[in-house]
Design a protein around this motif. Sequence first.
Motif, PDB file in Angstrom:
ATOM      1  N   MET A   1       0.773  -1.160  -0.144  1.00 58.62           N
ATOM      2  CA  MET A   1       0.087  -0.118   0.072  1.00 58.62           C
ATOM      3  C   MET A   1       0.863   1.339   0.042  1.00 58.62           C
ATOM      4  SD  MET A   1      -3.000  -0.667   2.639  1.00 58.62           S
ATOM      5  CE  MET A   1      -4.271  -2.083   2.598  1.00 58.62           C
ATOM      6  N   LEU A   2       1.955   1.358   0.696  1.00 63.87           N
ATOM      7  CA  LEU A   2       2.832   2.277   0.804  1.00 63.87           C
ATOM      8  C   LEU A   2       3.456   2.596  -0.583  1.00 63.87           C
ATOM      9  CD1 LEU A   2       4.177   1.966   4.415  1.00 63.87           C
ATOM     10  CD2 LEU A   2       2.540   3.477   3.778  1.00 63.87           C
ATOM     11  N   GLU A   3       3.980   1.445  -0.863  1.00 64.39           N
ATOM     12  CA  GLU A   3       4.831   1.846  -2.260  1.00 64.39           C
ATOM     13  C   GLU A   3       3.699   2.175  -3.326  1.00 64.39           C
ATOM     14  OE1 GLU A   3       6.234  -2.046  -3.591  1.00 64.39           O
ATOM     15  OE2 GLU A   3       7.483  -2.315  -1.731  1.00 64.39           O
ATOM     16  N   ILE A   4       2.385   1.936  -3.441  1.00 61.94           N
ATOM     17  CA  ILE A   4       1.589   2.427  -4.368  1.00 61.94           C
ATOM     18  C   ILE A   4       1.169   3.672  -4.043  1.00 61.94           C
ATOM     19  CG2 ILE A   4      -0.948   2.202  -4.966  1.00 61.94           C
ATOM     20  CD1 ILE A   4      -0.923  -0.752  -4.452  1.00 61.94           C
ATOM     21  N   MET A   5       1.069   4.375  -2.838  1.00 60.25           N
ATOM     22  CA  MET A   5       1.139   5.766  -2.492  1.00 60.25           C
ATOM     23  C   MET A   5       2.054   6.564  -3.046  1.00 60.25           C
ATOM     24  SD  MET A   5      -0.854   5.120   1.116  1.00 60.25           S
ATOM     25  CE  MET A   5      -0.563   6.773   1.731  1.00 60.25           C
ATOM     26  N   LYS A   6       3.296   5.817  -3.078  1.00 58.69           N
ATOM     27  CA  LYS A   6       4.588   6.541  -3.374  1.00 58.69           C
ATOM     28  C   LYS A   6       4.587   7.048  -4.687  1.00 58.69           C
ATOM     29  CE  LYS A   6       9.264   7.095  -1.701  1.00 58.69           C
ATOM     30  NZ  LYS A   6      10.452   6.514  -1.084  1.00 58.69           N
TER      31      LYS A   6
END
Length: 271
Positions: free
Chosen positions: A108-113
């Motif tokens: 999720m954090l990767e996608i948000m970045k």
Amino acid sequence: MREMVRDVREWASALLAALQFLTRLPLPAHMPDGPGVFRRSTVFFPLAGLAVGTVIAGVGALAEMAFPYYVSGAFALTAWVIVTGGLHLDGLMDTADGIFSNQPRERMLEIMKDSRSGAMGVIAAVLILLVKGVLLAALFAAAGRAHFTLLALVPVWSRAFVVLAIAGWPYARSVPGVGSLHRSAGVRHVIGSVLLAALLSVLLLVWAGSFGMSETVALLVLFAVLTYGTGGILAAAASRKLGGLTGDVYGAINEVLELVLLAVVVGMTGH
């Protein structure tokens, strides 16, 4: 005397940093930096919100002189996006892409970045802009000085909560990002932002001349309860998903709070 001058300069730099970070107003190009400046700047987030709210209300009031209410709403919404540079809207899109991806936390954090926007981010942005536009049009349909005053307060309170979100929940990323610039903000900065939001609200409501003392107090309590109640629920839910909050989440929370507060303002003025 030197210390007093230094303190004034430091707080002036913090005010400038808040305005430059949260708005696209034409200000000196150089942004003051350093942990101390960013930490102190959080106290002025409500004042930056007032700058945004004043632009929105001002554009709406001017447009209303020459155009139907629905056109005025469209102009005000456009001004809302331009004066903020779409900063919080971008955070909403990234957060929607990540949280609604049904992936593990790290993914999720990767996608948000990722700077590219996915379907959920686009849908979230379209929906929130659509609803905001309709609400602004409804507000301008029955516009008066009091209505524009309440509209100007919406960004004040949404940004006041962002300070609590920064200080009250852990930062989700191990690598610093834009959202980590203000991480050193603490309880006194939260208190300072709340007091400033309350002071600005009282001054504006008194200036409007349409509210008595009891109405002013009631509106102040209403804004505070709605802001911190709704914001707390949103921040807690996002933190459970992500293991903390990020700069994108701060922006997303701000957008949703603006929508909620605007809806309440329209509901009140419609009756």
